[in-house]
Write a protein that holds these residues in place. Structure first.
Motif, PDB file in Angstrom:
ATOM      1  N   UNK A 127       0.885  -1.121   0.039  1.00 35.11           N
ATOM      2  CA  UNK A 127       0.131  -0.112  -0.106  1.00 35.11           C
ATOM      3  C   UNK A 127       0.799   1.451   0.031  1.00 35.11           C
ATOM      4  N   UNK A 128       2.145   1.238   0.188  1.00 35.34           N
ATOM      5  CA  UNK A 128       3.031   2.174   0.147  1.00 35.34           C
ATOM      6  C   UNK A 128       3.710   2.415  -1.069  1.00 35.34           C
ATOM      7  N   UNK A 129       3.408   1.550  -1.852  1.00 36.05           N
ATOM      8  CA  UNK A 129       3.990   1.634  -3.440  1.00 36.05           C
ATOM      9  C   UNK A 129       5.434   1.013  -3.520  1.00 36.05           C
ATOM     10  N   UNK A 130       5.662   0.101  -2.345  1.00 34.22           N
ATOM     11  CA  UNK A 130       6.885  -0.468  -2.508  1.00 34.22           C
ATOM     12  C   UNK A 130       6.701  -1.861  -3.075  1.00 34.22           C
ATOM     13  N   UNK A 131       7.803  -2.421  -3.316  1.00 37.72           N
ATOM     14  CA  UNK A 131       7.905  -4.016  -3.774  1.00 37.72           C
ATOM     15  C   UNK A 131       8.703  -4.901  -2.902  1.00 37.72           C
ATOM     16  N   UNK A 164      15.284  -9.253  -1.070  1.00 36.32           N
ATOM     17  CA  UNK A 164      15.960  -7.844  -1.489  1.00 36.32           C
ATOM     18  C   UNK A 164      15.372  -7.002  -0.503  1.00 36.32           C
ATOM     19  N   UNK A 165      15.826  -5.824  -0.752  1.00 38.11           N
ATOM     20  CA  UNK A 165      15.323  -4.868   0.281  1.00 38.11           C
ATOM     21  C   UNK A 165      13.572  -4.697   0.396  1.00 38.11           C
ATOM     22  N   UNK A 166      12.884  -4.500   1.460  1.00 40.57           N
ATOM     23  CA  UNK A 166      11.640  -4.447   1.593  1.00 40.57           C
ATOM     24  C   UNK A 166      11.203  -2.945   1.894  1.00 40.57           C
ATOM     25  N   UNK A 167      12.238  -2.105   1.837  1.00 38.38           N
ATOM     26  CA  UNK A 167      11.941  -0.736   2.565  1.00 38.38           C
ATOM     27  C   UNK A 167      11.350  -0.846   3.959  1.00 38.38           C
ATOM     28  N   UNK A 168      11.723  -1.811   4.671  1.00 35.79           N
ATOM     29  CA  UNK A 168      11.264  -2.049   6.097  1.00 35.79           C
ATOM     30  C   UNK A 168       9.660  -2.067   6.242  1.00 35.79           C
ATOM     31  N   UNK A 169       8.995  -2.670   5.346  1.00 29.55           N
ATOM     32  CA  UNK A 169       7.578  -2.876   5.421  1.00 29.55           C
ATOM     33  C   UNK A 169       6.973  -2.928   6.704  1.00 29.55           C
ATOM     34  N   UNK A 170       7.588  -3.921   7.511  1.00 26.62           N
ATOM     35  CA  UNK A 170       7.164  -3.953   8.809  1.00 26.62           C
ATOM     36  C   UNK A 170       7.141  -2.821   9.603  1.00 26.62           C
ATOM     37  N   UNK A 171       8.190  -1.951   9.648  1.00 25.28           N
ATOM     38  CA  UNK A 171       8.490  -0.734  10.401  1.00 25.28           C
ATOM     39  C   UNK A 171       7.618   0.403   9.721  1.00 25.28           C
ATOM     40  N   UNK A 172       7.281   0.340   8.459  1.00 22.37           N
ATOM     41  CA  UNK A 172       6.413   1.382   7.851  1.00 22.37           C
ATOM     42  C   UNK A 172       4.816   1.181   8.498  1.00 22.37           C
ATOM     43  N   UNK A 173       4.454  -0.191   8.437  1.00 19.36           N
ATOM     44  CA  UNK A 173       3.081  -0.421   9.087  1.00 19.36           C
ATOM     45  C   UNK A 173       3.176   0.035  10.650  1.00 19.36           C
ATOM     46  N   UNK A 174       4.097  -0.019  11.168  1.00 17.78           N
ATOM     47  CA  UNK A 174       4.050   0.723  12.589  1.00 17.78           C
ATOM     48  C   UNK A 174       4.553   2.251  12.718  1.00 17.78           C
ATOM     49  N   UNK A 175       4.459   2.962  11.495  1.00 20.17           N
ATOM     50  CA  UNK A 175       4.619   4.308  11.410  1.00 20.17           C
ATOM     51  C   UNK A 175       6.106   4.754  11.568  1.00 20.17           C
ATOM     52  N   UNK A 176       7.075   3.734  11.503  1.00 23.08           N
ATOM     53  CA  UNK A 176       8.423   4.066  11.602  1.00 23.08           C
ATOM     54  C   UNK A 176       9.170   4.119  10.382  1.00 23.08           C
ATOM     55  N   UNK A 177      10.124   4.973  10.183  1.00 25.77           N
ATOM     56  CA  UNK A 177      10.893   5.073   8.974  1.00 25.77           C
ATOM     57  C   UNK A 177      11.922   3.837   8.891  1.00 25.77           C
ATOM     58  N   UNK A 178      12.448   3.450   7.681  1.00 27.20           N
ATOM     59  CA  UNK A 178      13.245   2.244   7.543  1.00 27.20           C
ATOM     60  C   UNK A 178      14.623   2.306   8.300  1.00 27.20           C
TER      61      UNK A 178
END
Length: 285
Positions: A127-131, A164-178
């Protein structure tokens, strides 16, 4: 759909500390990749891969600065564009003048070929446009590896799955930066809404040009490039090739629709020919 998020990496302030590499490994549990010292560089990780999702490249610049196809040495002879840094540089012909540092990462392309070729749905767009690759769904087919125009995706030898990089999808879900952006001490890696990052990057380039750094340029920020723009783009201080980046990346699956149309047309033509042959045979009886 949430606002598209991304990375802006300003290589002009990268100090090569590799804090981003360490933070990425620690947060995501990425295995040790060997840390083999290569005699050709001070860089001890080499490049992006299944076990290196962030990689800080050390680009050693020789003492003779590139100004054209050739340089003229003190003795008047024409020398190649780049002189290997094999001496201490006291004679003015060799040695390392300086380094270009750049923290490389998956580009999270707008038009991602890896998504097109994945047969299991292991790769998906968040949902953040990342792969992101879902390791528990990946079957290790490896189709995504050659599909990536940047050579980012790789498979682990232990089980063949792609990472590969997830752009820290789990951190984004928690409102945190990678983790990499959080750990960067110079703000070389900036994280945020992609549109805001692009505007910030344009201002940064203008500022550098005003300071006489006319070589500064953006890479991957344009929605009109061959991949529709990158979710992770860069400010570079030299040509993309110097950083090991393709100058004109394109979606490797861009010809698939036309190929499917041609294949469909060929199949219909073949089916028609078979039908005509069958009818002709029946009539002849």
């Amino acid at each position: 759909m949430a606002e598209r998020m991304g990375f802006f990496t300003d290589t002009s302030v990268c100090i090569g500390c590799k804090a981003c590499e360490v933070a990425c490994k620690e947060w995501n549990g990425v295995p040790d990749d060997g840390f083999v010292f290569r005699a050709t560089s001070y860089d001890n990780t080499g490049g992006l891969g299944a076990d290196t999702w962030r990689h800080v490249a050390f680009i050693e610049q020789s003492r003779l600065v590139r100004r054209g196809a050739e340089e003229t040495a003190p003795d008047g002879r024409a020398t190649p564009l780049e002189v290997p840094g094999g001496t201490d540089g006291q004679d003015g012909q060799g040695g390392i003048e300086g380094w270009l540092m750049s923290s490389d990462v998956c580009k999270h392309c707008t038009h991602a070929a890896c998504l097109d070729v994945c047969p299991t749905g292991a790769l998906f767009r968040t949902e953040f446009g990342t792969v992101v690759v879902q390791a528990d769904i990946c079957n290790g087919c490896g189709y995504c590896v050659p599909a990536c125009p940047y050579g980012v995706i790789d498979r682990r030898e232990r089980d063949g799955r792609a990472f590969k990089c997830t752009m820290c999808y789990d951190r984004q879900l928690g409102g945190l930066e990678p983790a990499c952006a959080k750990a960067c001490p110079t703000d070389s890696i900036q994280f945020g809404p992609l549109d805001e990052l692009r505007a910030r990057a344009e201002e940064r380039v203008e500022r550098l040009h005003g300071e006489g750094r006319t070589e500064a340029r953006l890479y991957g920020e344009s929605p009109d490039d061959g991949v529709g723009g990158d979710g992770a783009f860069f400010l570079l201080l030299d040509e993309p090739e110097v950083y090991g980046l393709p100058p004109d990346p394109v979606v490797t699956t861009r010809d698939l629709p036309a190929m499917w149309r041609w294949a469909g047309g060929a199949a219909l033509s073949l089916a028609g020919a078979v039908a005509l042959s069958f009818l002709s045979t029946r009539r002849s009886r």
